[in-house]
Write a protein that holds these residues in place. Sequence first.
Motif, mmCIF file in Angstrom:
data_model
loop_
_atom_site.group_PDB
_atom_site.id
_atom_site.type_symbol
_atom_site.label_atom_id
_atom_site.label_comp_id
_atom_site.label_asym_id
_atom_site.label_seq_id
_atom_site.Cartn_x
_atom_site.Cartn_y
_atom_site.Cartn_z
ATOM 1 N N CYS A 179 2.095 -11.726 -8.875
ATOM 2 C CA CYS A 179 0.658 -11.624 -8.618
ATOM 3 C C CYS A 179 0.188 -12.771 -7.726
ATOM 4 O O CYS A 179 -0.530 -12.563 -6.746
ATOM 5 C CB CYS A 179 -0.106 -11.616 -9.940
ATOM 6 N N THR A 223 -0.818 -12.072 -3.868
ATOM 7 C CA THR A 223 -2.217 -12.377 -3.578
ATOM 8 C C THR A 223 -2.316 -13.427 -2.481
ATOM 9 O O THR A 223 -3.138 -13.309 -1.564
ATOM 10 C CB THR A 223 -2.945 -12.868 -4.841
ATOM 11 N N TYR A 251 -4.232 -12.426 0.969
ATOM 12 C CA TYR A 251 -5.468 -13.087 1.354
ATOM 13 C C TYR A 251 -5.269 -14.195 2.374
ATOM 14 O O TYR A 251 -6.234 -14.796 2.829
ATOM 15 C CB TYR A 251 -6.207 -13.571 0.115
ATOM 16 N N GLU A 310 -8.584 -2.617 1.721
ATOM 17 C CA GLU A 310 -7.335 -1.851 1.728
ATOM 18 C C GLU A 310 -6.202 -2.649 1.089
ATOM 19 O O GLU A 310 -5.420 -2.117 0.299
ATOM 20 C CB GLU A 310 -6.957 -1.458 3.159
ATOM 21 N N ALA A 340 -6.500 -5.091 -1.078
ATOM 22 C CA ALA A 340 -6.770 -5.245 -2.511
ATOM 23 C C ALA A 340 -6.339 -3.995 -3.271
ATOM 24 O O ALA A 340 -5.760 -4.089 -4.367
ATOM 25 C CB ALA A 340 -8.238 -5.552 -2.746
ATOM 26 N N ALA A 341 -6.599 -2.830 -2.699
ATOM 27 C CA ALA A 341 -6.185 -1.574 -3.339
ATOM 28 C C ALA A 341 -4.660 -1.497 -3.416
ATOM 29 O O ALA A 341 -4.100 -1.091 -4.450
ATOM 30 C CB ALA A 341 -6.748 -0.385 -2.574
ATOM 31 N N GLU A 342 -3.994 -1.894 -2.347
ATOM 32 C CA GLU A 342 -2.530 -1.893 -2.351
ATOM 33 C C GLU A 342 -1.977 -2.923 -3.335
ATOM 34 O O GLU A 342 -0.970 -2.677 -4.009
ATOM 35 C CB GLU A 342 -1.994 -2.151 -0.951
ATOM 36 N N LEU A 343 -2.639 -4.061 -3.446
ATOM 37 C CA LEU A 343 -2.242 -5.082 -4.416
ATOM 38 C C LEU A 343 -2.336 -4.525 -5.831
ATOM 39 O O LEU A 343 -1.415 -4.691 -6.636
ATOM 40 C CB LEU A 343 -3.122 -6.325 -4.274
ATOM 41 N N THR A 344 -3.418 -3.842 -6.122
ATOM 42 C CA THR A 344 -3.612 -3.256 -7.450
ATOM 43 C C THR A 344 -2.503 -2.249 -7.768
ATOM 44 O O THR A 344 -1.909 -2.289 -8.853
ATOM 45 C CB THR A 344 -4.986 -2.573 -7.541
ATOM 46 N N GLU A 345 -2.211 -1.366 -6.834
ATOM 47 C CA GLU A 345 -1.162 -0.362 -7.056
ATOM 48 C C GLU A 345 0.210 -1.011 -7.168
ATOM 49 O O GLU A 345 1.033 -0.607 -7.990
ATOM 50 C CB GLU A 345 -1.166 0.682 -5.938
ATOM 51 N N MET A 397 0.877 -4.066 -8.254
ATOM 52 C CA MET A 397 0.956 -4.751 -9.550
ATOM 53 C C MET A 397 1.187 -3.739 -10.669
ATOM 54 O O MET A 397 1.970 -3.981 -11.585
ATOM 55 C CB MET A 397 -0.307 -5.561 -9.818
ATOM 56 N N ARG A 398 0.531 -2.591 -10.567
ATOM 57 C CA ARG A 398 0.748 -1.537 -11.573
ATOM 58 C C ARG A 398 2.205 -1.089 -11.551
ATOM 59 O O ARG A 398 2.840 -0.949 -12.602
ATOM 60 C CB ARG A 398 -0.184 -0.356 -11.306
#
Length: 72
Positions: free
Chosen positions: A23, A27, A31, A50, A52-57, A59-60
């Motif tokens: 993470c 990140t 950034y 975009e 941030a959305a890819e980071l979220t996916e 990490m999931r």
Amino acid sequence: MAATYSLSKTQTRWLLATITFHCIAVTDAVYSVAGQTGISDTDSQIDEAEMAAELTEGMRALIVGALALLKT
């Protein structure tokens, strides 16, 4: 977390350390491009959203994959 997923303390420690490391690393990479000169504020905001959305996916996927490894 250990109780929820029936993990030992060692497994939980590994899982949390792995997630935390990735993470922070991802990140930082995502950034690091924020605020670069030559990019308009609008384009920068779109790019950040975009990423941030890819980071979220990502990490999931990391969490689901790590949990799957621990269950094998």
